[in-house]
Design a protein around this motif. Structure first.
Motif, PDB file in Angstrom:
ATOM      1  N   GLN A  15      -5.905   2.447  -0.509  1.00 21.92           N
ATOM      2  CA  GLN A  15      -5.217   1.806  -1.631  1.00 21.92           C
ATOM      3  C   GLN A  15      -5.715   2.339  -2.966  1.00 21.92           C
ATOM      4  O   GLN A  15      -4.941   2.480  -3.916  1.00 21.92           O
ATOM      5  CB  GLN A  15      -5.397   0.290  -1.567  1.00 21.92           C
ATOM      6  N   LYS A  18      -4.048   5.627  -3.820  1.00 20.72           N
ATOM      7  CA  LYS A  18      -2.682   5.387  -4.294  1.00 20.72           C
ATOM      8  C   LYS A  18      -2.683   4.773  -5.691  1.00 20.72           C
ATOM      9  O   LYS A  18      -1.880   5.151  -6.542  1.00 20.72           O
ATOM     10  CB  LYS A  18      -1.925   4.453  -3.333  1.00 20.72           C
ATOM     11  N   ALA A  19      -3.592   3.843  -5.958  1.00 25.77           N
ATOM     12  CA  ALA A  19      -3.629   3.122  -7.234  1.00 25.77           C
ATOM     13  C   ALA A  19      -3.902   4.053  -8.418  1.00 25.77           C
ATOM     14  O   ALA A  19      -3.406   3.811  -9.521  1.00 25.77           O
ATOM     15  CB  ALA A  19      -4.680   2.013  -7.190  1.00 25.77           C
ATOM     16  N   VAL A  20      -4.677   5.102  -8.201  1.00 27.67           N
ATOM     17  CA  VAL A  20      -4.988   6.035  -9.286  1.00 27.67           C
ATOM     18  C   VAL A  20      -4.074   7.271  -9.252  1.00 27.67           C
ATOM     19  O   VAL A  20      -4.312   8.250  -9.952  1.00 27.67           O
ATOM     20  CB  VAL A  20      -6.472   6.448  -9.299  1.00 27.67           C
ATOM     21  N   ASN A  21      -3.041   7.203  -8.423  1.00 24.38           N
ATOM     22  CA  ASN A  21      -1.999   8.233  -8.343  1.00 24.38           C
ATOM     23  C   ASN A  21      -2.502   9.614  -7.929  1.00 24.38           C
ATOM     24  O   ASN A  21      -1.999  10.629  -8.390  1.00 24.38           O
ATOM     25  CB  ASN A  21      -1.240   8.330  -9.673  1.00 24.38           C
ATOM     26  N   LEU A  22      -3.489   9.640  -7.043  1.00 21.67           N
ATOM     27  CA  LEU A  22      -3.944  10.921  -6.503  1.00 21.67           C
ATOM     28  C   LEU A  22      -3.170  11.302  -5.254  1.00 21.67           C
ATOM     29  O   LEU A  22      -3.208  12.463  -4.838  1.00 21.67           O
ATOM     30  CB  LEU A  22      -5.448  10.884  -6.217  1.00 21.67           C
ATOM     31  N   GLU A  24       0.736  10.121  -3.107  1.00 22.45           N
ATOM     32  CA  GLU A  24       1.994   9.409  -3.322  1.00 22.45           C
ATOM     33  C   GLU A  24       2.212   8.268  -2.346  1.00 22.45           C
ATOM     34  O   GLU A  24       2.840   7.274  -2.681  1.00 22.45           O
ATOM     35  CB  GLU A  24       3.162  10.387  -3.250  1.00 22.45           C
ATOM     36  N   THR A  25       1.685   8.412  -1.123  1.00 28.64           N
ATOM     37  CA  THR A  25       1.944   7.401  -0.095  1.00 28.64           C
ATOM     38  C   THR A  25       0.659   7.051   0.649  1.00 28.64           C
ATOM     39  O   THR A  25      -0.324   7.806   0.622  1.00 28.64           O
ATOM     40  CB  THR A  25       2.964   7.916   0.943  1.00 28.64           C
ATOM     41  N   GLN A  28      -0.081   9.740   3.232  1.00 29.17           N
ATOM     42  CA  GLN A  28      -0.760  10.904   2.671  1.00 29.17           C
ATOM     43  C   GLN A  28      -2.238  10.594   2.452  1.00 29.17           C
ATOM     44  O   GLN A  28      -3.104  11.430   2.715  1.00 29.17           O
ATOM     45  CB  GLN A  28      -0.104  11.314   1.358  1.00 29.17           C
ATOM     46  N   ASN A  63     -11.163  15.414  -8.659  1.00 34.88           N
ATOM     47  CA  ASN A  63     -11.241  14.194  -9.468  1.00 34.88           C
ATOM     48  C   ASN A  63     -12.376  13.310  -8.977  1.00 34.88           C
ATOM     49  O   ASN A  63     -12.585  13.191  -7.776  1.00 34.88           O
ATOM     50  CB  ASN A  63      -9.927  13.405  -9.385  1.00 34.88           C
TER      51      ASN A  63
END
Length: 68
Positions: A15, A18-22, A24-25, A28, A63
């Motif tokens: 989660q 996904k929350a930090v947009n690294l 998409e799903t 993934q 990152n």
């Protein structure tokens, strides 16, 4: 460095990614964890349900995420 402010006691690793947009799903996110592409506090970690807490760091794809 990405700072992520935690609203609860923890966030599952998938989660967080996904929350930090690294990713998409969730699928993934599970894949990159299973392939050993994510470091948790400096070590590769394969646990998909890992509970990330305040003070932890997660590294992926160049990152670094610091959990506050």
């Amino acid at each position: 460095m990405i700072s992520f402010k935690l609203e609860r006691d923890y966030i599952p690793l998938i989660q967080l990614l996904k929350a930090v947009n690294l990713v998409e799903t969730g699928g993934q996110a599970q894949l990159v964890v299973a392939e050993g592409l994510v470091k948790y506090n400096g070590h590769v970690d394969y646990r998909k349900r890992l509970k990330v807490k305040r003070g932890d760091t997660v590294e992926f794809d160049g990152n670094t995420i610091h959990i506050q």
